[in-house]
Write a protein that holds these residues in place. Structure first.
Motif, PDB file in Angstrom:
ATOM      1  N   ASN A 179      -4.916 -10.770 -24.445  1.00 57.71           N
ATOM      2  CA  ASN A 179      -4.441  -9.440 -24.048  1.00 57.71           C
ATOM      3  C   ASN A 179      -4.238  -9.443 -22.532  1.00 57.71           C
ATOM      4  OD1 ASN A 179      -3.900  -6.645 -25.115  1.00 57.71           O
ATOM      5  ND2 ASN A 179      -5.292  -6.153 -23.456  1.00 57.71           N
TER       6      ASN A 179
ATOM      7  N   THR B 231      -1.678  -4.990 -16.337  1.00 59.26           N
ATOM      8  CA  THR B 231      -1.073  -5.084 -15.008  1.00 59.26           C
ATOM      9  C   THR B 231      -2.104  -4.611 -13.993  1.00 59.26           C
ATOM     10  OG1 THR B 231       0.993  -4.514 -16.066  1.00 59.26           O
ATOM     11  CG2 THR B 231       0.961  -4.379 -13.665  1.00 59.26           C
TER      12      THR B 231
ATOM     13  N   ALA C 160      -2.866  -4.047  -9.763  1.00 64.22           N
ATOM     14  CA  ALA C 160      -2.413  -4.048  -8.367  1.00 64.22           C
ATOM     15  C   ALA C 160      -3.594  -4.036  -7.392  1.00 64.22           C
ATOM     16  CB  ALA C 160      -1.523  -2.834  -8.112  1.00 64.22           C
ATOM     17  N   PHE C 161      -4.743  -3.552  -7.856  1.00 61.93           N
ATOM     18  CA  PHE C 161      -5.937  -3.521  -6.995  1.00 61.93           C
ATOM     19  C   PHE C 161      -6.601  -4.891  -7.069  1.00 61.93           C
ATOM     20  CE2 PHE C 161      -6.933   1.332  -7.547  1.00 61.93           C
ATOM     21  CZ  PHE C 161      -5.681   1.643  -7.055  1.00 61.93           C
TER      22      PHE C 161
ATOM     23  N   GLY D 100     -10.165  -4.339  -8.807  1.00 62.34           N
ATOM     24  CA  GLY D 100     -10.705  -3.068  -9.270  1.00 62.34           C
ATOM     25  C   GLY D 100     -10.008  -2.710 -10.560  1.00 62.34           C
ATOM     26  N   ALA D 101     -10.776  -2.548 -11.625  1.00 62.34           N
ATOM     27  CA  ALA D 101     -10.156  -2.227 -12.922  1.00 62.34           C
ATOM     28  C   ALA D 101     -11.051  -1.275 -13.695  1.00 62.34           C
ATOM     29  CB  ALA D 101      -9.912  -3.498 -13.729  1.00 62.34           C
ATOM     30  N   ASN D 102     -10.403  -0.369 -14.412  1.00 63.86           N
ATOM     31  CA  ASN D 102     -11.140   0.580 -15.240  1.00 63.86           C
ATOM     32  C   ASN D 102     -11.750  -0.166 -16.430  1.00 63.86           C
ATOM     33  OD1 ASN D 102     -11.674   2.613 -17.296  1.00 63.86           O
ATOM     34  ND2 ASN D 102     -10.703   4.002 -15.847  1.00 63.86           N
TER      35      ASN D 102
ATOM     36  N   HIS E  50     -10.338  -0.469 -20.080  1.00 61.97           N
ATOM     37  CA  HIS E  50      -9.166  -1.254 -20.485  1.00 61.97           C
ATOM     38  C   HIS E  50      -9.602  -2.348 -21.464  1.00 61.97           C
ATOM     39  CE1 HIS E  50      -6.937   0.935 -17.612  1.00 61.97           C
ATOM     40  NE2 HIS E  50      -7.023   0.129 -16.580  1.00 61.97           N
ATOM     41  N   LEU E  51      -8.743  -2.593 -22.442  1.00 60.91           N
ATOM     42  CA  LEU E  51      -9.074  -3.604 -23.459  1.00 60.91           C
ATOM     43  C   LEU E  51      -9.302  -4.978 -22.810  1.00 60.91           C
ATOM     44  CD1 LEU E  51      -9.457  -4.023 -26.519  1.00 60.91           C
ATOM     45  CD2 LEU E  51      -7.036  -4.633 -26.657  1.00 60.91           C
ATOM     46  N   THR E  52      -8.489  -5.294 -21.819  1.00 58.81           N
ATOM     47  CA  THR E  52      -8.631  -6.599 -21.152  1.00 58.81           C
ATOM     48  C   THR E  52     -10.023  -6.735 -20.534  1.00 58.81           C
ATOM     49  OG1 THR E  52      -6.287  -6.354 -20.606  1.00 58.81           O
ATOM     50  CG2 THR E  52      -7.440  -8.196 -19.593  1.00 58.81           C
TER      51      THR E  52
ATOM     52  N   GLY F  87       1.482  -2.640 -18.229  1.00 60.86           N
ATOM     53  CA  GLY F  87       0.691  -1.641 -17.516  1.00 60.86           C
ATOM     54  C   GLY F  87       0.807  -0.234 -18.095  1.00 60.86           C
TER      55      GLY F  87
ATOM     56  N   TYR G  39       1.092   0.402 -21.583  1.00 59.61           N
ATOM     57  CA  TYR G  39       0.502   0.529 -22.918  1.00 59.61           C
ATOM     58  C   TYR G  39      -0.738  -0.346 -23.057  1.00 59.61           C
ATOM     59  CZ  TYR G  39       5.108   2.507 -23.647  1.00 59.61           C
ATOM     60  OH  TYR G  39       6.236   3.260 -23.521  1.00 59.61           O
ATOM     61  N   SER G  40      -1.798   0.240 -23.614  1.00 59.95           N
ATOM     62  CA  SER G  40      -3.025  -0.538 -23.858  1.00 59.95           C
ATOM     63  C   SER G  40      -2.883  -1.368 -25.127  1.00 59.95           C
ATOM     64  CB  SER G  40      -4.214   0.406 -23.999  1.00 59.95           C
ATOM     65  OG  SER G  40      -5.352  -0.342 -24.386  1.00 59.95           O
ATOM     66  N   GLY G  41      -3.543  -2.510 -25.095  1.00 58.13           N
ATOM     67  CA  GLY G  41      -3.628  -3.341 -26.294  1.00 58.13           C
ATOM     68  C   GLY G  41      -4.370  -2.644 -27.431  1.00 58.13           C
TER      69      GLY G  41
ATOM     70  N   LYS H 242      -0.221  -6.742 -27.545  1.00 57.70           N
ATOM     71  CA  LYS H 242       0.490  -7.422 -26.459  1.00 57.70           C
ATOM     72  C   LYS H 242       0.295  -8.942 -26.536  1.00 57.70           C
ATOM     73  CE  LYS H 242      -1.419  -4.430 -23.335  1.00 57.70           C
ATOM     74  NZ  LYS H 242      -1.725  -3.802 -22.035  1.00 57.70           N
TER      75      LYS H 242
ATOM     76  N   TYR I 145       8.594  -0.538  -7.276  1.00 59.46           N
ATOM     77  CA  TYR I 145       8.475  -1.996  -7.125  1.00 59.46           C
ATOM     78  C   TYR I 145       9.506  -2.459  -6.106  1.00 59.46           C
ATOM     79  CZ  TYR I 145       5.938  -1.882 -11.602  1.00 59.46           C
ATOM     80  OH  TYR I 145       5.049  -1.631 -12.610  1.00 59.46           O
TER      81      TYR I 145
HETATM   82  C1  LIG Z   1       2.005  -1.233 -11.466  1.00 62.30           C
HETATM   83  C2  LIG Z   1       0.690  -1.008 -12.180  1.00 62.30           C
HETATM   84  C3  LIG Z   1      -0.484  -1.347 -11.549  1.00 62.30           C
HETATM   85  C4  LIG Z   1      -1.718  -1.131 -12.179  1.00 62.30           C
HETATM   86  N1  LIG Z   1      -2.864  -1.471 -11.523  1.00 62.30           N
HETATM   87  C5  LIG Z   1      -4.055  -1.240 -12.108  1.00 62.30           C
HETATM   88  C6  LIG Z   1      -5.259  -1.573 -11.419  1.00 62.30           C
HETATM   89  O1  LIG Z   1      -5.245  -2.109 -10.323  1.00 62.30           O
HETATM   90  N2  LIG Z   1      -6.443  -1.293 -12.058  1.00 62.30           N
HETATM   91  C7  LIG Z   1      -6.500  -0.742 -13.301  1.00 62.30           C
HETATM   92  O2  LIG Z   1      -7.607  -0.507 -13.831  1.00 62.30           O
HETATM   93  N3  LIG Z   1      -5.363  -0.445 -13.985  1.00 62.30           N
HETATM   94  C8  LIG Z   1      -4.150  -0.687 -13.422  1.00 62.30           C
HETATM   95  N4  LIG Z   1      -2.999  -0.391 -14.101  1.00 62.30           N
HETATM   96  C9  LIG Z   1      -3.096   0.192 -15.452  1.00 62.30           C
HETATM   97  C10 LIG Z   1      -3.345  -0.842 -16.570  1.00 62.30           C
HETATM   98  O3  LIG Z   1      -2.501  -1.980 -16.423  1.00 62.30           O
HETATM   99  C11 LIG Z   1      -3.064  -0.173 -17.934  1.00 62.30           C
HETATM  100  O4  LIG Z   1      -3.984   0.883 -18.139  1.00 62.30           O
HETATM  101  C12 LIG Z   1      -3.024  -1.126 -19.114  1.00 62.30           C
HETATM  102  O5  LIG Z   1      -2.377  -0.484 -20.173  1.00 62.30           O
HETATM  103  C13 LIG Z   1      -4.398  -1.602 -19.615  1.00 62.30           C
HETATM  104  O6  LIG Z   1      -4.159  -2.449 -20.696  1.00 62.30           O
HETATM  105  P1  LIG Z   1      -5.274  -2.884 -21.741  1.00 62.30           P
HETATM  106  O7  LIG Z   1      -6.016  -1.655 -22.205  1.00 62.30           O
HETATM  107  O8  LIG Z   1      -4.476  -3.515 -22.858  1.00 62.30           O
HETATM  108  O9  LIG Z   1      -6.168  -3.845 -21.043  1.00 62.30           O
HETATM  109  C14 LIG Z   1      -1.755  -0.589 -13.500  1.00 62.30           C
HETATM  110  C15 LIG Z   1      -0.548  -0.273 -14.139  1.00 62.30           C
HETATM  111  C16 LIG Z   1       0.660  -0.466 -13.496  1.00 62.30           C
HETATM  112  C17 LIG Z   1       1.957  -0.120 -14.188  1.00 62.30           C
END
Ligand SMILES: Cc1cc2nc3c(=O)[nH]c(=O)nc-3n(C[C@H](O)[C@H](O)[C@H](O)COP(=O)(O)O)c2cc1C
Length: 189
Positions: free
Chosen positions: A29, A32, A34-35, A49-51, A54-56, A83, A85-87, A92, A169
């Motif tokens: 999975n 996206t 950026a942090f 930095g990621a929430n 998120h599935l990943t 970025g 849609y969540s898995g 994905k 972008y």
């Molecule tokens: C350009 C862009 C940058 C993103 N950067 C982050 C980030 O830095 N941290 C984060 O937690 N989510 C970020 N996201 C959101 C996740 O990629 C998004 O919630 C994703 O669907 C999670 O997928 P998952 O649930 O399948 O893991 C970003 C999305 C986009 C479009």
């Protein structure tokens, strides 16, 4: 110059655009991110930095491994899709051709010019929206066609960047200088 205050904003402009991968219950999975940035030279380390919802992130917790993949501008739409849609809702796992390295559980994207294979060193939670994932880069992969004189060449890779709040972008421009070199010409006024 008059300055306008914008409040507390996560603005280091521009930000890198990466695709972070992990296996979730044996299936790749990607999200996206950026942090993200390099935070140590040796051993090479990355922090993002990621929430954690998120599935990943669940996959990173499951295996203690992840990948950081740098997409080219040609991959902009699929990168944004990942970025959006969540898995949890959309599968994905078939979006990319996946290859693996020594960890076996960090799925890497063949189509991306540059791939970092990482092991999770530490996850820091401090009650914010995101957790901080610190990883050691155990291997780096670069497509041969994206290299010049044995080094990854960003002009060949065609990677792109992102600005938050206005959600745009941008492609990269031309090289404009040489690091650890051009400063030698600087004259203090
Ligand atoms: C350009 C862009 C940058 C993103 N950067 C982050 C980030 O830095 N941290 C984060 O937690 N989510 C970020 N996201 C959101 C996740 O990629 C998004 O919630 C994703 O669907 C999670 O997928 P998952 O649930 O399948 O893991 C970003 C999305 C986009 C479009």
């Amino acid at each position: 110059m008059e300055k306008i205050t914008l409040g507390s904003k996560p603005m280091i402009y521009p930000m890198p655009v990466t695709l972070v991968g992990a296996d979730v219950a044996g299936k790749p999975n990607f999200m996206t991110i950026a942090f993200i940035g390099i935070v140590n030279m040796n051993p090479a380390m990355v922090a993002m930095g990621a929430n954690p919802s998120h599935l990943t992130c669940k996959g990173i917790a499951e295996n203690g491994t992840f990948s950081v993949n740098l997409p080219s501008a040609k991959m902009l739409e699929v990168t944004d899709y990942v970025g959006l849609y969540s898995g949890e809702k959309k599968d994905k796992s078939g979006l990319f051709k996946v290859f693996r390295g020594m960890t076996k559980t960090a799925p890497m994207i063949e189509e991306c010019p540059l791939n970092l294979e990482c092991t999770l060193i530490q996850k820091l939670s401090f009650g914010g929206t995101d957790d901080i994932y610190i990883g050691e880069i155990v291997q780096t992969f670069c497509g041969e066609e994206f290299m010049t004189s044995g080094k990854p060449d960003v002009e060949k890779m065609g990677t792109f960047v992102f600005t938050m709040n206005d959600n745009r972008y941008f492609s990269l421009g031309k090289a404009i200088g040489k690091a650890w070199s051009d400063g030698k010409k600087y004259k203090i006024k």
